[in-house]
Scaffold this motif. Structure first.
Motif, mmCIF file in Angstrom:
data_model
loop_
_atom_site.group_PDB
_atom_site.id
_atom_site.type_symbol
_atom_site.label_atom_id
_atom_site.label_comp_id
_atom_site.label_asym_id
_atom_site.label_seq_id
_atom_site.Cartn_x
_atom_site.Cartn_y
_atom_site.Cartn_z
ATOM 1 N N ARG A 4 -24.458 24.940 18.678
ATOM 2 C CA ARG A 4 -23.880 24.559 17.370
ATOM 3 C C ARG A 4 -24.087 23.014 17.149
ATOM 4 O O ARG A 4 -23.648 22.319 17.866
ATOM 5 N N SER A 15 -15.104 20.820 28.088
ATOM 6 C CA SER A 15 -14.255 22.137 28.483
ATOM 7 C C SER A 15 -15.173 23.422 28.671
ATOM 8 O O SER A 15 -15.964 23.564 27.912
ATOM 9 N N THR A 16 -14.915 24.012 29.648
ATOM 10 C CA THR A 16 -15.615 25.257 29.891
ATOM 11 C C THR A 16 -15.066 26.525 29.948
ATOM 12 O O THR A 16 -13.647 26.785 30.040
ATOM 13 N N LYS A 17 -15.666 27.532 29.557
ATOM 14 C CA LYS A 17 -15.241 28.921 29.433
ATOM 15 C C LYS A 17 -16.581 29.784 30.286
ATOM 16 O O LYS A 17 -17.532 29.708 29.704
ATOM 17 N N SER A 22 -17.752 22.544 25.711
ATOM 18 C CA SER A 22 -17.682 22.068 24.629
ATOM 19 C C SER A 22 -18.267 20.683 24.776
ATOM 20 O O SER A 22 -18.607 20.167 25.840
ATOM 21 N N SER A 23 -18.233 19.953 23.531
ATOM 22 C CA SER A 23 -18.618 18.359 23.695
ATOM 23 C C SER A 23 -17.937 17.663 24.633
ATOM 24 O O SER A 23 -18.399 16.662 25.006
ATOM 25 N N ASN A 49 -25.052 14.856 27.607
ATOM 26 C CA ASN A 49 -24.999 14.516 26.425
ATOM 27 C C ASN A 49 -25.944 13.659 25.999
ATOM 28 O O ASN A 49 -26.748 13.514 24.651
ATOM 29 N N ASN A 107 -22.006 20.286 19.226
ATOM 30 C CA ASN A 107 -20.813 20.913 19.654
ATOM 31 C C ASN A 107 -20.840 21.749 20.797
ATOM 32 O O ASN A 107 -21.145 21.152 21.699
ATOM 33 N N ASP A 108 -20.555 22.879 20.857
ATOM 34 C CA ASP A 108 -20.430 23.928 21.970
ATOM 35 C C ASP A 108 -21.921 24.191 22.342
ATOM 36 O O ASP A 108 -22.761 24.119 21.545
#
Length: 121
Positions: free
Chosen positions: A98, A56-58, A52-53, A73, A32-33
């Motif tokens: 995760r 999406s980024t933060k 995220s998978s 991936n 996952n993340d």
């Protein structure tokens, strides 16, 4: 056994660039993340960036516009491209992921061993 192995830290001058890599290995069903955290001497560990998978980024406020997180991936690998580095970026950088393991389909959180980034002239 699921583990994360980081590489790419080192010494760089202010304004320079470094690229960190973190590869997940073992009995992996899915991830996952994936992200990066850092801890400077005398400070708490803080978020640098997470992806995220789905892509999406933060980012942490202090690195926005300078750092870019990405992932492959197919290789179970996350990268952190760090540009315009500053002395205050000096820290141990930890990879985090995760991971759902293949055998029991458990949701596991794993940390890498950490890689030191030093920004100094």
């Amino acid at each position: 056994q699921v583990q994360l192995v980081e590489s790419g830290g080192g010494l760089v001058q202010p304004g320079g660039s470094l690229r960190l890599s973190c590869a997940a290995s073992g009995s992996i069903f899915s991830i996952n993340d994936m992200g990066w955290y850092r801890q400077a001497p005398g400070k708490e560990r803080e978020l640098v960036a997470v992806v995220s998978s789905g892509g999406s980024t933060k980012y942490g406020d202090s690195v926005k516009g300078r750092f870019t997180i990405s992932r492959d991936n197919a290789k179970n690998t996350v990268y952190l491209q760090m540009n315009s580095l500053k002395p205050e970026d000096t820290a141990v950088y930890y990879c985090n992921a995760r991971i759902v393991d293949r055998m029991w389909l458990r949701d596991l959180e794993r940390w890498g061993q950490g890689t030191l980034v030093t920004v100094s002239s």
